[in-house]
Write a protein that holds these residues in place. Sequence first.
Motif, PDB file in Angstrom:
ATOM      1  N   LEU A  84       4.189  14.971   1.720  1.00  0.00           N
ATOM      2  CA  LEU A  84       4.236  16.429   1.621  1.00  0.00           C
ATOM      3  C   LEU A  84       3.931  16.876   0.197  1.00  0.00           C
ATOM      4  N   PHE A  85       4.612  16.251  -0.774  1.00  0.00           N
ATOM      5  CA  PHE A  85       4.339  16.589  -2.164  1.00  0.00           C
ATOM      6  C   PHE A  85       2.877  16.313  -2.515  1.00  0.00           C
ATOM      7  N   ALA A  86       2.342  15.198  -2.035  1.00  0.00           N
ATOM      8  CA  ALA A  86       0.962  14.840  -2.361  1.00  0.00           C
ATOM      9  C   ALA A  86      -0.018  15.911  -1.898  1.00  0.00           C
ATOM     10  N   PRO A 121      -0.508   4.770  -6.300  1.00  0.00           N
ATOM     11  CA  PRO A 121       0.371   4.204  -5.272  1.00  0.00           C
ATOM     12  C   PRO A 121       0.518   5.053  -4.015  1.00  0.00           C
ATOM     13  N   GLU A 122       0.250   6.356  -4.097  1.00  0.00           N
ATOM     14  CA  GLU A 122       0.531   7.248  -2.968  1.00  0.00           C
ATOM     15  C   GLU A 122      -0.689   7.329  -2.051  1.00  0.00           C
ATOM     16  N   ARG A 123      -0.471   7.066  -0.754  1.00  0.00           N
ATOM     17  CA  ARG A 123      -1.587   6.911   0.182  1.00  0.00           C
ATOM     18  C   ARG A 123      -2.445   8.161   0.310  1.00  0.00           C
ATOM     19  N   ARG A 142      -4.367   8.646  -2.865  1.00  0.00           N
ATOM     20  CA  ARG A 142      -5.352   7.571  -3.023  1.00  0.00           C
ATOM     21  C   ARG A 142      -6.585   7.829  -2.160  1.00  0.00           C
ATOM     22  N   ARG A 143      -6.372   8.344  -0.952  1.00  0.00           N
ATOM     23  CA  ARG A 143      -7.515   8.656  -0.090  1.00  0.00           C
ATOM     24  C   ARG A 143      -8.399   9.728  -0.718  1.00  0.00           C
ATOM     25  N   LEU A 144      -7.781  10.737  -1.322  1.00  0.00           N
ATOM     26  CA  LEU A 144      -8.549  11.780  -2.001  1.00  0.00           C
ATOM     27  C   LEU A 144      -9.249  11.224  -3.237  1.00  0.00           C
ATOM     28  N   ALA A 145      -8.593  10.287  -3.924  1.00  0.00           N
ATOM     29  CA  ALA A 145      -9.213   9.671  -5.093  1.00  0.00           C
ATOM     30  C   ALA A 145     -10.449   8.860  -4.704  1.00  0.00           C
ATOM     31  N   ARG A 168       0.807  -1.208   0.000  1.00  0.00           N
ATOM     32  CA  ARG A 168       0.000   0.000   0.000  1.00  0.00           C
ATOM     33  C   ARG A 168       0.843   1.262   0.000  1.00  0.00           C
ATOM     34  N   ASP A 169       2.113   1.160   0.315  1.00  0.00           N
ATOM     35  CA  ASP A 169       2.969   2.334   0.330  1.00  0.00           C
ATOM     36  C   ASP A 169       4.127   2.164  -0.644  1.00  0.00           C
ATOM     37  N   ALA A 170       3.831   1.669  -1.846  1.00  0.00           N
ATOM     38  CA  ALA A 170       4.875   1.498  -2.854  1.00  0.00           C
ATOM     39  C   ALA A 170       5.523   2.836  -3.209  1.00  0.00           C
ATOM     40  N   VAL A 171       4.746   3.914  -3.115  1.00  0.00           N
ATOM     41  CA  VAL A 171       5.242   5.267  -3.312  1.00  0.00           C
ATOM     42  C   VAL A 171       4.763   6.089  -2.132  1.00  0.00           C
TER      43      VAL A 171
END
Length: 225
Positions: free
Chosen positions: A20-22, A79-81, A84-87, A13-16
């Motif tokens: 902060l950037f997200a 890949p970014e948690r 992904r939550r926002l998606a 779940r944390d491949a990327v």
Amino acid sequence: MPLRSVRSRGVPRDAVHHPLFARCYARLSTGAETRMGMARVRERLLAGLSGRVIEVGAGNGLNFAHYPGTVSEVVAVEPERVLRRLAVDAAQRARVPVDVVPGTAEALPVKSEAFDAAVVSLVLCSVRDVPRALAELRRVLRPGGQVRFFEHGRGGGRVMTFTQGALDRTLWPALSGGCHLSREPVAALREAGFVLGPYRRTMMPPEGPALPSSYCVLGTAWRSS
């Protein structure tokens, strides 16, 4: 539409992980929908799609609202948690069924030849292995399936391309979630065996000074039968 569950098939779940950037990207990309005209770009990117679609690197899900009703299902890989939550939130507001799943472009957690179309939008700049990611796109598309792409990359004169390369070798990837400025998405698609369809170069933002990230291309490619 309610979000339907899809198993992650063992993908970490944390491949990327660029939290902060997200968060910065989520704020900036939302503002760019109207300020830079990105909403219109998304409409053109997705117009006419149908059937099952895989979106690779879905980010915070800003494409979801623009999928036409002819799309039966979108599997959105992110890949970014944080993104992904926002998606997931965006998927719950979409007009078509959207499944948001963890995974990376280089190892898509789906079956081969399962999709009619694939979407990559500001993604190829940041994947770790572009040839491998595009090989995965070929794997999951049915013969004759299409890729819709909107990507930024190398462009401008000698000074700009030198600047892009210098930034790629120094600070830019670390500050921008692995993004690279001097990749060439059209050439990469062609080298991966896709048949290039119509595409056009564009600047983002369309007005104002050119930035190292301004040189974009919007188009279509196909997996050969």
